[in-house]
Motif scaffolding. Structure first.
Motif, PDB file in Angstrom:
ATOM      1  N   MET A  72      -8.652  16.229  -4.973  1.00 24.33           N
ATOM      2  CA  MET A  72      -7.612  16.795  -4.110  1.00 24.33           C
ATOM      3  C   MET A  72      -7.329  18.261  -4.417  1.00 24.33           C
ATOM      4  O   MET A  72      -6.721  18.967  -3.621  1.00 24.33           O
ATOM      5  CB  MET A  72      -6.293  16.043  -4.315  1.00 24.33           C
ATOM      6  CG  MET A  72      -6.276  14.656  -3.782  1.00 24.33           C
ATOM      7  SD  MET A  72      -4.724  13.923  -4.271  1.00 24.33           S
ATOM      8  CE  MET A  72      -4.860  12.332  -3.502  1.00 24.33           C
ATOM      9  N   LEU A  73      -7.721  18.689  -5.604  1.00 23.04           N
ATOM     10  CA  LEU A  73      -7.405  20.052  -6.007  1.00 23.04           C
ATOM     11  C   LEU A  73      -8.334  21.074  -5.372  1.00 23.04           C
ATOM     12  O   LEU A  73      -8.025  22.250  -5.312  1.00 23.04           O
ATOM     13  CB  LEU A  73      -7.532  20.190  -7.536  1.00 23.04           C
ATOM     14  CG  LEU A  73      -6.491  19.463  -8.350  1.00 23.04           C
ATOM     15  CD1 LEU A  73      -6.868  19.512  -9.825  1.00 23.04           C
ATOM     16  CD2 LEU A  73      -5.135  20.113  -8.134  1.00 23.04           C
TER      17      LEU A  73
ATOM     18  N   VAL B  64       0.841  -1.197   0.000  1.00 24.03           N
ATOM     19  CA  VAL B  64       0.000   0.000   0.000  1.00 24.03           C
ATOM     20  C   VAL B  64       0.876   1.248   0.000  1.00 24.03           C
ATOM     21  O   VAL B  64       1.778   1.370   0.822  1.00 24.03           O
ATOM     22  CB  VAL B  64      -0.900   0.033   1.264  1.00 24.03           C
ATOM     23  CG1 VAL B  64      -1.768   1.293   1.283  1.00 24.03           C
ATOM     24  CG2 VAL B  64      -1.778  -1.210   1.342  1.00 24.03           C
ATOM     25  N   GLU B  65       0.622   2.128  -0.941  1.00 26.50           N
ATOM     26  CA  GLU B  65       1.292   3.426  -0.956  1.00 26.50           C
ATOM     27  C   GLU B  65       0.252   4.490  -0.668  1.00 26.50           C
ATOM     28  O   GLU B  65      -0.897   4.362  -1.112  1.00 26.50           O
ATOM     29  CB  GLU B  65       1.799   3.692  -2.376  1.00 26.50           C
ATOM     30  CG  GLU B  65       3.293   3.699  -2.529  1.00 26.50           C
ATOM     31  CD  GLU B  65       3.612   4.111  -3.956  1.00 26.50           C
ATOM     32  OE1 GLU B  65       4.033   5.265  -4.132  1.00 26.50           O
ATOM     33  OE2 GLU B  65       3.380   3.298  -4.871  1.00 26.50           O
ATOM     34  N   VAL B  66       0.658   5.526   0.063  1.00 23.75           N
ATOM     35  CA  VAL B  66      -0.281   6.631   0.300  1.00 23.75           C
ATOM     36  C   VAL B  66       0.150   7.797  -0.576  1.00 23.75           C
ATOM     37  O   VAL B  66       1.308   8.229  -0.514  1.00 23.75           O
ATOM     38  CB  VAL B  66      -0.307   7.036   1.792  1.00 23.75           C
ATOM     39  CG1 VAL B  66      -1.288   8.185   2.015  1.00 23.75           C
ATOM     40  CG2 VAL B  66      -0.689   5.842   2.669  1.00 23.75           C
ATOM     41  N   ASP B  67      -0.742   8.273  -1.421  1.00 22.71           N
ATOM     42  CA  ASP B  67      -0.412   9.355  -2.338  1.00 22.71           C
ATOM     43  C   ASP B  67      -0.050  10.625  -1.562  1.00 22.71           C
ATOM     44  O   ASP B  67      -0.648  10.925  -0.531  1.00 22.71           O
ATOM     45  CB  ASP B  67      -1.620   9.636  -3.243  1.00 22.71           C
ATOM     46  CG  ASP B  67      -1.233  10.458  -4.450  1.00 22.71           C
ATOM     47  OD1 ASP B  67      -0.832   9.857  -5.465  1.00 22.71           O
ATOM     48  OD2 ASP B  67      -1.304  11.710  -4.378  1.00 22.71           O
ATOM     49  N   ASP B  68       0.927  11.376  -2.101  1.00 27.06           N
ATOM     50  CA  ASP B  68       1.368  12.637  -1.486  1.00 27.06           C
ATOM     51  C   ASP B  68       0.225  13.599  -1.204  1.00 27.06           C
ATOM     52  O   ASP B  68       0.235  14.331  -0.219  1.00 27.06           O
ATOM     53  CB  ASP B  68       2.296  13.370  -2.457  1.00 27.06           C
ATOM     54  CG  ASP B  68       3.737  13.027  -2.197  1.00 27.06           C
ATOM     55  OD1 ASP B  68       3.982  12.194  -1.296  1.00 27.06           O
ATOM     56  OD2 ASP B  68       4.605  13.584  -2.909  1.00 27.06           O
ATOM     57  N   GLY B  69      -0.755  13.585  -2.112  1.00 24.77           N
ATOM     58  CA  GLY B  69      -1.880  14.523  -2.007  1.00 24.77           C
ATOM     59  C   GLY B  69      -2.729  14.316  -0.756  1.00 24.77           C
ATOM     60  O   GLY B  69      -3.539  15.164  -0.407  1.00 24.77           O
ATOM     61  N   VAL B  70      -2.551  13.170  -0.082  1.00 26.39           N
ATOM     62  CA  VAL B  70      -3.311  12.917   1.147  1.00 26.39           C
ATOM     63  C   VAL B  70      -2.838  13.848   2.269  1.00 26.39           C
ATOM     64  O   VAL B  70      -3.606  14.313   3.098  1.00 26.39           O
ATOM     65  CB  VAL B  70      -3.159  11.437   1.575  1.00 26.39           C
ATOM     66  CG1 VAL B  70      -3.666  11.197   2.988  1.00 26.39           C
ATOM     67  CG2 VAL B  70      -3.894  10.539   0.576  1.00 26.39           C
TER      68      VAL B  70
ATOM     69  N   GLU C  36       1.092  21.545  -5.478  1.00 28.06           N
ATOM     70  CA  GLU C  36       1.640  22.795  -6.019  1.00 28.06           C
ATOM     71  C   GLU C  36       0.818  23.182  -7.237  1.00 28.06           C
ATOM     72  O   GLU C  36       0.286  22.314  -7.934  1.00 28.06           O
ATOM     73  CB  GLU C  36       3.103  22.580  -6.463  1.00 28.06           C
ATOM     74  CG  GLU C  36       4.041  22.157  -5.346  1.00 28.06           C
ATOM     75  CD  GLU C  36       4.105  23.171  -4.222  1.00 28.06           C
ATOM     76  OE1 GLU C  36       3.966  24.387  -4.512  1.00 28.06           O
ATOM     77  OE2 GLU C  36       4.247  22.770  -3.060  1.00 28.06           O
ATOM     78  N   PRO C  37       0.734  24.511  -7.515  1.00 27.09           N
ATOM     79  CA  PRO C  37       0.019  24.904  -8.726  1.00 27.09           C
ATOM     80  C   PRO C  37       0.617  24.193  -9.941  1.00 27.09           C
ATOM     81  O   PRO C  37       1.842  24.109 -10.068  1.00 27.09           O
ATOM     82  CB  PRO C  37       0.248  26.420  -8.809  1.00 27.09           C
ATOM     83  CG  PRO C  37       0.685  26.834  -7.437  1.00 27.09           C
ATOM     84  CD  PRO C  37       1.293  25.642  -6.774  1.00 27.09           C
ATOM     85  N   GLY C  38      -0.231  23.607 -10.774  1.00 23.33           N
ATOM     86  CA  GLY C  38       0.251  22.917 -11.979  1.00 23.33           C
ATOM     87  C   GLY C  38       0.570  21.453 -11.750  1.00 23.33           C
ATOM     88  O   GLY C  38       0.708  20.689 -12.695  1.00 23.33           O
ATOM     89  N   GLN C  39       0.702  21.013 -10.460  1.00 20.70           N
ATOM     90  CA  GLN C  39       0.992  19.602 -10.180  1.00 20.70           C
ATOM     91  C   GLN C  39      -0.259  18.775 -10.489  1.00 20.70           C
ATOM     92  O   GLN C  39      -1.371  19.179 -10.136  1.00 20.70           O
ATOM     93  CB  GLN C  39       1.350  19.427  -8.699  1.00 20.70           C
ATOM     94  CG  GLN C  39       2.049  18.119  -8.387  1.00 20.70           C
ATOM     95  CD  GLN C  39       2.350  18.004  -6.884  1.00 20.70           C
ATOM     96  OE1 GLN C  39       2.298  18.981  -6.145  1.00 20.70           O
ATOM     97  NE2 GLN C  39       2.652  16.795  -6.451  1.00 20.70           N
ATOM     98  N   LYS C  40      -0.063  17.614 -11.149  1.00 23.30           N
ATOM     99  CA  LYS C  40      -1.216  16.822 -11.562  1.00 23.30           C
ATOM    100  C   LYS C  40      -1.723  15.995 -10.372  1.00 23.30           C
ATOM    101  O   LYS C  40      -0.942  15.326  -9.697  1.00 23.30           O
ATOM    102  CB  LYS C  40      -0.800  15.898 -12.717  1.00 23.30           C
ATOM    103  CG  LYS C  40      -1.963  15.305 -13.467  1.00 23.30           C
ATOM    104  CD  LYS C  40      -1.457  14.581 -14.720  1.00 23.30           C
ATOM    105  CE  LYS C  40      -2.547  13.881 -15.491  1.00 23.30           C
ATOM    106  NZ  LYS C  40      -3.472  13.078 -14.745  1.00 23.30           N
ATOM    107  N   ALA C  41      -3.031  16.065 -10.117  1.00 23.11           N
ATOM    108  CA  ALA C  41      -3.601  15.322  -8.988  1.00 23.11           C
ATOM    109  C   ALA C  41      -3.943  13.904  -9.406  1.00 23.11           C
ATOM    110  O   ALA C  41      -4.551  13.699 -10.452  1.00 23.11           O
ATOM    111  CB  ALA C  41      -4.861  16.018  -8.505  1.00 23.11           C
TER     112      ALA C  41
END
Ligand code: TXA
Ligand code: MG
Length: 362
Positions: A253-254, A232-238, A243-248
């Motif tokens: 999450m945006l 199991v990996e936990v996504d950074d977005g959690v 950052e602006p422009g970073q793909k979710a």
């Protein structure tokens, strides 16, 4: 029966990001207690392309026939939801998963372990799933809710149901029918009242690979539970603001989420440090969001978000507590930080968003 119901929402085109701003007729929203008659009416409305508020074990959902794009577009209108935020499709039987997507073997194992229940799997979609459901992503989120009312309504409608949480976009998710009514009155024809949601937080959303999963949104099914089956990996977005422009990995999450009108800040520290901090900050409009055991000894008014050693009670209370802050006309809310293990990760994740990522560590 349908002829006695109020008029339909006007149709609108899926052209820009907020197409719903064009036009919407006001409806008379019925609130009916869960039961066979209510399920029949809900199923009839859903089959005819209308929206229905349904209880689930996580939060109330705003449902439409997932295979009817015009019905699905009404969800975005009623919620003021940006069209680039995909919807979860709810099923009552495992065979529906195969009709909607091409799951890897691991998805069947997880379905076996956690469905019906608060787990959403994003899986490669089949062409039958329209772009407006998935915001044109190649995957579709699928979940089988365990609330008996949700299961009955899906079964009786005869179609999979696309359903986001039943709040207006940006507000806390509804965990009782009255909260959904507050947000949706005049916008949808029917809400089924199935009582207080058991979990109180939305489902865990995972991306399923061949032999691992990535958590896009923590929820009722925990990291620890999933680890019994795979990596199991936990996504950074959690944990972090993108950052602006970073793909979710998950478009949700945006967006600003779960927020009351007050400015919320998470306060990480011991009970004594938290109390001392509040002593310094107390003023008109300042509220604490604290554990039940702390409330009587706080220097400012407070709302409870569950018991300290009982994360399930915190999950259960969180969204109601955020709504109570509005009712009390709070201007500033200092929330005592919960633990981040088990379902605590989901609680912290929602609180972080309600607080627009403001955290003070004492
Ligand atoms: O518990 C729940 O999940 C509730 C109840 C009603 O089932 N539903 C819910 O839906 O919370 P919603 O729309 O409020 O949140 C769904 C989240 C959003 O953040 C969305 O971006 C993400 O799931 N999502 C949906 N489909 C996705 C996909 N194919 N890929 C990545 N993220 C997806
Ligand atoms: Mg939501």
């Amino acid at each position: 029966m349908l002829s006695s119901l109020p008029g339909r929402l006007s149709c609108w085109q899926h052209r820009d990001k907020y197409p719903y701003r064009k036009k919407m007729n006001l409806l008379n929203t019925k609130l009916l207690p869960a039961g066979e008659a209510a399920y029949q009416l809900a199923a009839e409305l859903l089959r005819s392309g209308e929206l229905v508020g349904i209880p689930t074990e996580t939060v109330y959902g705003l449902a439409a026939n997932a295979l009817d794009p015009q019905a699905v577009l009404k969800i975005f209108a009623a919620k003021d939801r940006p069209a680039d935020n995909p919807l979860i499709v709810h099923i009552w039987h495992i065979d529906q998963m195969d009709e909607l997507c091409d799951p890897p073997e691991l998805a069947y194992k997880l379905a076996d372990a956690f469905w019906p229940g608060p787990l959403t799997m994003t899986l490669p979609r089949k062409p039958v799933v329209h772009d407006c459901v998935t915001a044109s992503l190649p995957t579709v989120g699928i979940r089988m809710p365990s609330h008996p009312a949700a299961a009955s309504i899906i079964r009786e409608s005869g179609c999979p149901l696309a359903a986001p949480s039943g709040n207006r976009s940006g507000s806390p998710s509804p965990t009782i029918a009255a909260h959904m009514f507050d947000d949706m009155n005049g916008r949808i024809p029917l809400i089924i009242d199935g009582g207080t949601c058991d979990v109180g937080l939305e489902s865990t959303v995972i991306m399923v690979n061949e032999d691992s999963v990535r958590i896009l949104r923590p929820g009722g099914i925990t990291v620890e539970q999933l680890q019994e089956f795979c990596d199991v990996e936990v996504d950074d977005g959690v944990y972090k603001k993108l950052e602006p422009g970073q793909k979710a990995a998950s478009p949700g999450m945006l967006y600003k989420h779960y927020a009351p009108k007050a400015e919320v800040t998470i306060i990480a520290g011991t009970d004594e440090q938290y109390r001392a901090f509040l002593e310094e900050k107390k003023a008109e409009g300042v509220f604490a969001m604290a554990f039940e055991e702390e409330l009587s000894s706080l220097p400012c008014p407070g709302v409870s978000f569950g018991r300290k050693e009982d994360p399930a009670s915190q999950a259960h209370r969180l969204f109601s507590a955020l709504r109570e802050c509005d009712e009390l006309d709070a201007k500033t809310v200092y929330a005592h930080s919960p633990e981040q293990t088990g379902i605590g990760l989901a609680i912290y994740n929602r609180l972080l968003r309600a607080a627009a990522f403001r955290v003070i560590t004492l």
